[in-house]
Design an enzyme around this catalytic site. Structure first.
Site, PDB file in Angstrom:
ATOM      1  N   ASN A 135      -2.191  -8.165   3.711  1.00 47.82           N
ATOM      2  CA  ASN A 135      -2.875  -7.894   4.964  1.00 47.82           C
ATOM      3  C   ASN A 135      -4.395  -7.968   4.756  1.00 47.82           C
ATOM      4  OD1 ASN A 135      -3.249  -7.059   7.668  1.00 47.82           O
ATOM      5  ND2 ASN A 135      -1.445  -5.742   7.540  1.00 47.82           N
TER       6      ASN A 135
ATOM      7  N   HIS B 162     -13.919  -2.458 -18.873  1.00 47.53           N
ATOM      8  CA  HIS B 162     -15.096  -2.461 -19.730  1.00 47.53           C
ATOM      9  C   HIS B 162     -14.893  -1.514 -20.911  1.00 47.53           C
ATOM     10  CE1 HIS B 162     -17.192  -4.570 -16.488  1.00 47.53           C
ATOM     11  NE2 HIS B 162     -16.536  -3.747 -15.687  1.00 47.53           N
TER      12      HIS B 162
ATOM     13  N   GLY C 238      -1.647   0.425   2.359  1.00 52.99           N
ATOM     14  CA  GLY C 238      -3.062   0.187   2.598  1.00 52.99           C
ATOM     15  C   GLY C 238      -3.971   1.066   1.762  1.00 52.99           C
TER      16      GLY C 238
END
Length: 187
Positions: free
Chosen positions: A84, A114, A141
């Protein structure tokens, strides 16, 4: 292929400022921009642009613009993939989605990481850890999937969850950090 790109693709520490990698990211940003500028009715053009952006398609895929990624060529999607609005793929290492995966709006998948040591980090090196998503997975979401995570078949990552550990198959995880909320049974 340059040495830093070889190191990146091998999962080793590499210098992201290497000209070849800068050019690859620039190319991916341009492809994302062109894809994001398409109209919903331009299905064939979207399919072509996605096939240029992503490294592997194993069937039909739908990505609702806008989408962002670092390189694109490290993203693989299975048949029935759906992402989406507003998904982000930081793909310095492979991100592989199985078949029938659904991503809600604003899902972020990160493979870039990192060094923990501040002096090493200040030197500008980074490395990647692949993310693998099984078949029939739903990621809600605004969920975040962090480097190195594997999500098992049939799992659900709740909206807003931050997956920092592997997600077992057929479970629902949620929270920050994401924890198993329940198992998905066949009943």
């Amino acid at each position: 292929m340059g040495r830093e790109k070889e190191r990146m693709l091998a999962g080793e520490a590499y210098d992201p400022s290497a000209p070849e990698l800068v050019a690859d990211r620039r190319r991916a940003r341009d492809r994302c921009r062109r894809y994001n500028d398409t109209a919903p009715t331009e299905i064939d053009r979207r399919d072509r642009l996605l096939s240029e952006l992503f490294g592997e398609f194993r069937g039909d895929a739908t990505v609702v613009p806008p989408v962002r990624c670092d390189y694109g060529y490290n993203v693989g999607v299975g048949d029935g993939f759906f992402a989406n609005y507003g998904c982000v793929f930081l793909d310095v290492a492979p991100i592989d989605f199985g078949k029938n995966c659904m991503l809600g709006p604003g899902v972020h998948v990160y493979t870039a990481t990192h060094p923990l040591d501040p002096e090493e980090r200040a030197a500008g090196l980074e490395f990647g850890d692949p993310v693998t998503v099984g078949d029939d997975v739903w990621i809600g979401g605004r969920a975040v999937i962090t480097p190195g995570v594997e999500i098992g078949d049939g799992a659900v990552v709740a909206a807003g969850a931050v997956a920092v550990d592997d997600v077992p198959a057929r479970t629902v995880v949620g929270g920050n950090p994401a924890e198993v909320i329940r198992e998905i049974d066949d009943e």
